[in-house]
Structure formats: C-alpha cells, structure tokens
Design a protein around this motif. Structure first.
Motif, PDB file in Angstrom:
ATOM      1  N   THR A 268     -52.050  -9.859  18.759  1.00  0.00           N
ATOM      2  CA  THR A 268     -51.352 -10.439  17.615  1.00  0.00           C
ATOM      3  C   THR A 268     -51.927  -9.776  16.375  1.00  0.00           C
ATOM      4  OG1 THR A 268     -51.119 -12.528  18.777  1.00  0.00           O
ATOM      5  CG2 THR A 268     -50.779 -12.579  16.416  1.00  0.00           C
ATOM      6  N   VAL A 269     -51.047  -9.383  15.455  1.00  0.00           N
ATOM      7  CA  VAL A 269     -51.451  -8.662  14.253  1.00  0.00           C
ATOM      8  C   VAL A 269     -50.959  -9.435  13.039  1.00  0.00           C
ATOM      9  CG1 VAL A 269     -51.161  -6.488  12.989  1.00  0.00           C
ATOM     10  CG2 VAL A 269     -51.292  -6.460  15.475  1.00  0.00           C
TER      11      VAL A 269
ATOM     12  N   PHE B 203     -50.266  -0.841  12.219  1.00  0.00           N
ATOM     13  CA  PHE B 203     -50.643  -0.984  13.626  1.00  0.00           C
ATOM     14  C   PHE B 203     -49.666  -0.215  14.514  1.00  0.00           C
ATOM     15  CE2 PHE B 203     -50.161  -2.876  17.776  1.00  0.00           C
ATOM     16  CZ  PHE B 203     -51.469  -2.944  18.227  1.00  0.00           C
ATOM     17  N   LEU B 204     -48.365  -0.396  14.272  1.00  0.00           N
ATOM     18  CA  LEU B 204     -47.358   0.259  15.108  1.00  0.00           C
ATOM     19  C   LEU B 204     -47.396   1.776  14.979  1.00  0.00           C
ATOM     20  CD1 LEU B 204     -44.362  -2.166  14.569  1.00  0.00           C
ATOM     21  CD2 LEU B 204     -45.680  -1.850  16.673  1.00  0.00           C
TER      22      LEU B 204
ATOM     23  N   GLN C 227     -53.274 -24.713  21.128  1.00  0.00           N
ATOM     24  CA  GLN C 227     -53.115 -24.748  19.676  1.00  0.00           C
ATOM     25  C   GLN C 227     -53.300 -23.378  19.040  1.00  0.00           C
ATOM     26  OE1 GLN C 227     -55.948 -27.814  18.710  1.00  0.00           O
ATOM     27  NE2 GLN C 227     -54.452 -29.441  19.005  1.00  0.00           N
ATOM     28  N   ASN C 228     -53.654 -22.392  19.842  1.00  0.00           N
ATOM     29  CA  ASN C 228     -53.850 -21.025  19.370  1.00  0.00           C
ATOM     30  C   ASN C 228     -52.482 -20.384  19.121  1.00  0.00           C
ATOM     31  OD1 ASN C 228     -54.378 -18.327  19.013  1.00  0.00           O
ATOM     32  ND2 ASN C 228     -55.730 -18.143  20.770  1.00  0.00           N
ATOM     33  N   LYS C 229     -52.046 -20.383  17.867  1.00  0.00           N
ATOM     34  CA  LYS C 229     -50.724 -19.865  17.522  1.00  0.00           C
ATOM     35  C   LYS C 229     -50.608 -18.362  17.789  1.00  0.00           C
ATOM     36  CE  LYS C 229     -49.435 -23.499  14.357  1.00  0.00           C
ATOM     37  NZ  LYS C 229     -48.750 -24.284  15.327  1.00  0.00           N
ATOM     38  N   SER C 230     -51.711 -17.646  17.711  1.00  0.00           N
ATOM     39  CA  SER C 230     -51.682 -16.215  18.017  1.00  0.00           C
ATOM     40  C   SER C 230     -51.299 -15.978  19.471  1.00  0.00           C
ATOM     41  CB  SER C 230     -53.048 -15.577  17.741  1.00  0.00           C
ATOM     42  OG  SER C 230     -53.323 -15.590  16.370  1.00  0.00           O
ATOM     43  N   LEU C 231     -51.808 -16.827  20.355  1.00  0.00           N
ATOM     44  CA  LEU C 231     -51.475 -16.696  21.770  1.00  0.00           C
ATOM     45  C   LEU C 231     -49.998 -16.996  22.002  1.00  0.00           C
ATOM     46  CD1 LEU C 231     -52.390 -16.086  24.614  1.00  0.00           C
ATOM     47  CD2 LEU C 231     -53.154 -18.460  24.829  1.00  0.00           C
TER      48      LEU C 231
END
Length: 136
Positions: free
Chosen positions: A31-32, A40-41, A115-119
């Motif tokens: 996640t970026v 990043f891309l 609860q880890n929104k990045s995941l």
C-alpha cells in the motif's frame, strides 16, 4: 510474459497488487500513500517487466461513476504523461472493500488486524486484478 499491476486508488493511500510473470495469480504487493503513487509506479515499472496497469473503476449501485472517479481520472492523466507507452485498463471495483473485509474475517484475522485499512486496500487491489484476469 510480463506482470500486470492492479491498483485500488484511494484519496489517502492506494493498494497495489501484481501478478506472477505467467499472469496466473494476483497477489497483494503493498500500500502506497497516494501522493507517492505515481513515483512508485514509475520506479516499479522500470525495474519489473509490466505489461499493463489495471485501475479500479468505482461505481454506484445505479452504474454511475462515484465521487472519487474525478480524482482517479486526474491521476490517470498524470500516469499517461509519465508512462505514455503503458496500457491502462479499468475494472469495475464495486464491493471490493466489503469483499476484502469479509476475506479478512474468513481467513481468521483478529479484530485489531482487520482494522488495518492498508491491508484492506491491498486485498481490494488484489480482487480488482483477479477480476481483470478472469475476464482476460
């Protein structure tokens, strides 16, 4: 063959998934933070053999574009300028966040981990990419 990159674009952060080189399996990559997504891309595509970038297309129940679509279109213009030779495909991403959350529950992740929104963003990107692979 080359990899395919999938993106679940968000206003704060974006989930990224990739296929293996045979384009059989979609896996979450990272996640970026969205302001760093373009860099990043560009970097990732310069070090990996990437055939196409797949970006989720958020739609409402009535098939209209969601409010976040304008931000995605602005990003896509910048992406096309930075990598004009890279094909970009769009995939309907309705319900991917809900499916991602249910996937986390089904896989036995504890409440704190869910609860880890990045995941969630990374899993959503994987679902978007897997959907593209199934229609390809």
């Amino acid at each position: 063959m080359a990899r395919i990159v999938g993106i679940d674009y968000g206003t704060k952060r974006s989930g990224i998934a990739v296929t293996d080189e045979l384009q059989l399996i979609a896996s979450g990559l990272t996640t970026v933070e969205t302001p760093k997504l373009l860099d990043f891309l560009v970097n990732y595509c310069s070090t990996e053999n990437v055939e196409v970038i797949v970006v989720g297309e958020p739609k409402r129940h009535n098939n209209e574009a969601s409010e976040s679509e304008s931000a995605i279109l602005a990003f896509l213009l910048r992406l096309e300028k930075a990598m004009p030779e890279m094909p970009i495909k769009r995939v309907d991403e309705r319900f991917t966040s809900k499916i991602a959350f249910q996937t986390m529950i089904d896989s036995g992740l504890k409440k704190k981990q869910r609860q880890n929104k990045s995941l969630i963003d990374e899993i959503s990107a994987t679902l978007i990419l897997q959907s593209y692979l199934q229609t390809k």
